[in-house]
Design an enzyme around this catalytic site. Structure first.
Site, mmCIF file in Angstrom:
data_model
loop_
_atom_site.group_PDB
_atom_site.id
_atom_site.type_symbol
_atom_site.label_atom_id
_atom_site.label_comp_id
_atom_site.label_asym_id
_atom_site.label_seq_id
_atom_site.Cartn_x
_atom_site.Cartn_y
_atom_site.Cartn_z
ATOM 1 N N ASP A 1 68.849 27.689 4.879
ATOM 2 C CA ASP A 1 67.913 26.867 4.715
ATOM 3 C C ASP A 1 66.531 27.011 5.568
ATOM 4 O O ASP A 1 66.610 27.136 6.447
ATOM 5 C CB ASP A 1 68.008 25.245 4.798
ATOM 6 N N SER B 1 50.766 30.993 -5.399
ATOM 7 C CA SER B 1 50.718 30.235 -6.752
ATOM 8 C C SER B 1 48.967 30.192 -6.987
ATOM 9 O O SER B 1 48.365 30.238 -6.097
ATOM 10 C CB SER B 1 50.988 29.153 -6.810
ATOM 11 N N TYR C 1 51.428 20.411 -3.360
ATOM 12 C CA TYR C 1 51.850 21.552 -3.742
ATOM 13 C C TYR C 1 50.530 22.516 -3.510
ATOM 14 O O TYR C 1 50.809 23.496 -2.870
ATOM 15 C CB TYR C 1 52.262 21.474 -5.105
ATOM 16 N N SER C 2 49.465 22.226 -3.912
ATOM 17 C CA SER C 2 48.258 22.841 -3.997
ATOM 18 C C SER C 2 47.943 23.218 -2.531
ATOM 19 O O SER C 2 47.583 24.017 -2.000
ATOM 20 C CB SER C 2 47.065 22.021 -4.562
ATOM 21 N N ALA C 3 48.078 22.012 -1.773
ATOM 22 C CA ALA C 3 47.876 22.096 -0.091
ATOM 23 C C ALA C 3 48.561 22.791 0.516
ATOM 24 O O ALA C 3 48.367 23.739 1.364
ATOM 25 C CB ALA C 3 48.185 20.484 0.417
ATOM 26 N N SER C 4 49.849 22.995 0.247
ATOM 27 C CA SER C 4 50.866 23.929 0.771
ATOM 28 C C SER C 4 50.683 25.429 0.485
ATOM 29 O O SER C 4 50.639 26.143 1.254
ATOM 30 C CB SER C 4 52.394 23.778 0.576
ATOM 31 N N LYS C 5 50.055 25.538 -0.930
ATOM 32 C CA LYS C 5 49.869 27.173 -0.893
ATOM 33 C C LYS C 5 48.545 27.386 -0.578
ATOM 34 O O LYS C 5 48.262 28.616 -0.039
ATOM 35 C CB LYS C 5 49.609 27.000 -2.796
#
Length: 237
Positions: free
Chosen positions: A34, A114, A127-131
Site C-alpha cells: 500500500d 493526468s 483529484y485536480s489538486a493532487s495532480k
C-alpha cells in the site's frame, strides 16, 4: 527484471503470469504494498534491493479519483484520502527508492499524472489538486537529480478506460462519459514510447497541449475556457 506492487495479491499474480507468458525468460517479483503506508514502501524497496540489487526505472501509477462538487461532499476526509494515494503515495516511494536509482547512470522515474494536473476539472477538485501537487513536486525534483543523471517523465493522459472511474470516491459520484476514452493498452504504449524517447512530458490530448501552451501566457483565456467547459459539465451532471 520486473517488480510489480499493489494491494491485491490476486491481481498481482495475474499480471505477473501475463508478463511471463509474453516473455518466458522474464524475472518478475511481486510485492504486496500500500503506497500510503511507509512501512510497506520500505519493505518493497528492500525486496527490490535484496532480489536485484538495482533499480533502473521507477513507475508511479497509483491513483484514486472523485466525481462530485466540493460543496456537496459528505466527508472532507475524502480529499485527504485522494491526496494520500495520489500525492503522498508517489512521493513516499520516490523518497525510499532514490538511493537505489542513484546507483545507476541514466535511471528514470516516470509518473502517470493526468490532464487534470494541467487543466482544472469540474467535479474533481481534490483529484485536480493532487495532480497539480504531483506535477509541482516532480518538476521541482528534476533539477535536483540532474547531477545524478536521473531523469523524470510526466505523462498526462485524458480519459482512459480503467477501473479508476468505476471506483471513484464519494457518496454519489456523477457519471463520467468515456465515449472517447482510449484503452489502457493504448495509454500504456504511448507512455512506454515516450519514456524510451526520454520525453520530459507526454501529452495525450489537444486540450492538454493547449492548456500547457497558454497557461503561462494567457491565464485569463485559460480561466475563461475552464469556466465555459465547467458550466457544460455541471449542467449535464
Amino acid at each position: 527484471m520486473l517488480v510489480l506492487c499493489a494491494r491485491r495479491e490476486d491481481l498481482l499474480s495475474k499480471v505477473a503470469n501475463e508478463c511471463r507468458e509474453l516473455n518466458s525468460s522474464a524475472k518478475v517479483l511481486t510485492v504486496k504494498c500500500d503506497v500510503t503506508d511507509m512501512a510497506d514502501v520500505s519493505r518493497l524497496v528492500e525486496a527490490v534491493e535484496t532480489t536485484y540489487g538495482r533499480l533502473d526505472c521507477l513507475a508511479l501509477n497509483a491513483g484514486v479519483s472523485m466525481g462530485e462538487e466540493f460543496a456537496e461532499l459528505k466527508d472532507y476526509d475524502m480529499i485527504k484520502k485522494i491526496m494520500d494515494v495520489n500525492y503522498y503515495g508517489c512521493t513516499n516511494l520516490t523518497y525510499k527508492a532514490l538511493p537505489l536509482l542513484k546507483k545507476n547512470r541514466k535511471s528514470r522515474i516516470f509518473v502517470v499524472n493526468s490532464v487534470a494536473g494541467i487543466i482544472p476539472l469540474p467535479l474533481r477538485t481534490g483529484y485536480s489538486a493532487s495532480k497539480f501537487a504531483v506535477r509541482g513536486f516532480f518538476e521541482s525534483l528534476q533539477p535536483e537529480l540532474l547531477k545524478d543523471e536521473i531523469f523524470i517523465t510526466l505523462a498526462y493522459p485524458g480519459a482512459v478506460k480503467t477501473d479508476i472511474n468505476k471506483n471513484r470516491l464519494g457518496t454519489n459520484p456523477k457519471y463520467l462519459d468515456l465515449t472517447n476514452a482510449i484503452s489502457s493498452e493504448e495509454c500504456a504504449q504511448i507512455i512506454v514510447d515516450g519514456v524510451r524517447r526520454g520525453d520530459k512530458e507526454i501529452q495525450f490530448t489537444s486540450n492538454g497541449k493547449l492548456g500547457r501552451l497558454i497557461e503561462g501566457v494567457f491565464p485569463d483565456l485559460l480561466a475563461y475556457l475552464v469556466v465555459k467547459n465547467s458550466r457544460k459539465h455541471l449542467d449535464n451532471s
